[in-house]
Enzyme design. Sequence first.
Site, PDB file in Angstrom:
ATOM      1  N   GLU A 148     112.825 -31.168  75.964  1.00 36.47           N
ATOM      2  CA  GLU A 148     113.320 -31.083  77.347  1.00 36.47           C
ATOM      3  C   GLU A 148     113.472 -32.470  77.966  1.00 36.47           C
ATOM      4  O   GLU A 148     114.476 -32.761  78.618  1.00 36.47           O
ATOM      5  CB  GLU A 148     112.366 -30.230  78.181  1.00 36.47           C
ATOM      6  CG  GLU A 148     112.660 -30.182  79.671  1.00 36.47           C
ATOM      7  CD  GLU A 148     113.995 -29.533  80.012  1.00 36.47           C
ATOM      8  OE1 GLU A 148     114.406 -29.625  81.174  1.00 36.47           O
ATOM      9  OE2 GLU A 148     114.628 -28.942  79.104  1.00 36.47           O
ATOM     10  N   HIS A 173     116.436 -34.477  76.610  1.00 38.08           N
ATOM     11  CA  HIS A 173     117.661 -33.990  77.251  1.00 38.08           C
ATOM     12  C   HIS A 173     117.805 -34.582  78.648  1.00 38.08           C
ATOM     13  O   HIS A 173     118.889 -35.047  79.040  1.00 38.08           O
ATOM     14  CB  HIS A 173     117.616 -32.461  77.319  1.00 38.08           C
ATOM     15  CG  HIS A 173     118.813 -31.860  77.970  1.00 38.08           C
ATOM     16  ND1 HIS A 173     118.724 -30.783  78.827  1.00 38.08           N
ATOM     17  CD2 HIS A 173     120.134 -32.177  77.922  1.00 38.08           C
ATOM     18  CE1 HIS A 173     119.930 -30.472  79.265  1.00 38.08           C
ATOM     19  NE2 HIS A 173     120.794 -31.300  78.738  1.00 38.08           N
ATOM     20  N   HIS A 222     124.816 -24.131  84.732  1.00 40.99           N
ATOM     21  CA  HIS A 222     124.454 -25.455  84.221  1.00 40.99           C
ATOM     22  C   HIS A 222     125.216 -25.758  82.930  1.00 40.99           C
ATOM     23  O   HIS A 222     125.716 -26.875  82.734  1.00 40.99           O
ATOM     24  CB  HIS A 222     122.942 -25.497  83.976  1.00 40.99           C
ATOM     25  CG  HIS A 222     122.402 -26.880  83.771  1.00 40.99           C
ATOM     26  ND1 HIS A 222     122.766 -27.957  84.547  1.00 40.99           N
ATOM     27  CD2 HIS A 222     121.509 -27.363  82.861  1.00 40.99           C
ATOM     28  CE1 HIS A 222     122.127 -29.035  84.141  1.00 40.99           C
ATOM     29  NE2 HIS A 222     121.366 -28.707  83.102  1.00 40.99           N
ATOM     30  N   HIS A 230     131.198  -9.856  74.717  1.00 41.31           N
ATOM     31  CA  HIS A 230     131.476 -11.201  74.199  1.00 41.31           C
ATOM     32  C   HIS A 230     132.363 -11.121  72.954  1.00 41.31           C
ATOM     33  O   HIS A 230     133.327 -11.888  72.805  1.00 41.31           O
ATOM     34  CB  HIS A 230     130.152 -11.888  73.874  1.00 41.31           C
ATOM     35  CG  HIS A 230     130.295 -13.308  73.422  1.00 41.31           C
ATOM     36  ND1 HIS A 230     131.072 -14.234  74.082  1.00 41.31           N
ATOM     37  CD2 HIS A 230     129.758 -13.968  72.363  1.00 41.31           C
ATOM     38  CE1 HIS A 230     131.009 -15.395  73.461  1.00 41.31           C
ATOM     39  NE2 HIS A 230     130.223 -15.260  72.397  1.00 41.31           N
ATOM     40  N   HIS A 257     128.070 -23.247  66.667  1.00 41.70           N
ATOM     41  CA  HIS A 257     128.937 -22.353  67.442  1.00 41.70           C
ATOM     42  C   HIS A 257     129.138 -22.901  68.851  1.00 41.70           C
ATOM     43  O   HIS A 257     130.256 -22.860  69.386  1.00 41.70           O
ATOM     44  CB  HIS A 257     128.295 -20.967  67.498  1.00 41.70           C
ATOM     45  CG  HIS A 257     129.229 -19.880  67.932  1.00 41.70           C
ATOM     46  ND1 HIS A 257     130.502 -19.737  67.422  1.00 41.70           N
ATOM     47  CD2 HIS A 257     129.078 -18.864  68.831  1.00 41.70           C
ATOM     48  CE1 HIS A 257     131.093 -18.693  67.981  1.00 41.70           C
ATOM     49  NE2 HIS A 257     130.255 -18.159  68.846  1.00 41.70           N
TER      50      HIS A 257
END
Length: 332
Positions: free
Chosen positions: A65, A68, A130, A237, A295
């Site tokens: 975290e 990032h 986000h 999806h 992906h």
Amino acid sequence: MSLKSLANLAFALAFIVVTLGALTRLLDAGLGCPDWPGCYGQLMPPAEHERHLFSGLDTGKAWMEMIHRYAAGLLGLIILLIMIRLEKSREVSQQSRWLSRGLIALVIAQALFGMWTVTMKLQPQIVTIHLLGGMILLALLWRLRKQFYPLDRVTIPARLKNLVTTVIILTFFQISLGGWTSSQYAGLACTDFPTCQGQWLPAAPLKEAFNLTEFIDQSHEGGLLSVEARQSIQVVHRFFAMILTLCLISLCIALWRYTMLRMQICLLLFLTTLQIALGIANALLMLPLTLALAHNTGAALLMLCLLDLHQRLKPAASGIAHRQTSVSQTTG
């Protein structure tokens, strides 16, 4: 460092930040640091030997975290430097200045949504926005860096450029569905293909699956929706991916006559095929980390390929476009 180099650096770092964001979600590290902007009140995550002092500390997730966050912070500083340089330069267009200002506004918004992702305990709406903000930031930096390179434009009928615009919008919507699938932990809701748990149309409580206005004051880590609702998200999806694939193939067929665009069209077909293969493999192989990350990255590359194609196209009156088509067919 020149503005061109700074723009390239910012774009490369933005791509890394988007990838790190996806990795953070896939590793369930979004709450690796339960506070913001620090981590357990510190600039760096606590050390492994201090684990007993901090409730719920997972050192690996905390570092994921914070890496990032620091990468995103560095990106923000580079974009700020670009804006300052552009404001002082007399050789750039007003469009570039406004683009850099928009980028700074988006960086601030992304920082806020990054904070809310933590303080609101992974609310799916916040996590998805986000993600989309990161994709928009990446797209705008792509546009900014392209302004420092000469561009050979291809004249086509206006309706074909409108078709490209439509496909870009559909791609962005599909990325939104992918973000919603990830934030609701619905990636493993269907572990077979093309059916979902052996059914073509499983129970579909769409109201529960896509209740965008519901905010629950508890952690969403691991997901809160029912199995049926997650299956609905996964099926939607997949269904929209089929629609988008057909649109992408139709677009490639419509533009194939323009020989100057064929390399981009081949790349677009390759990325589309790759995304389909990765989507199927993720379902059948139980969402392995490498393929799930690929992906997400593939979606970003597909979006950038479409944006680059859109920028190269110049709409024209039908007569001019017809002459351009004839020339392209002759040279092909």
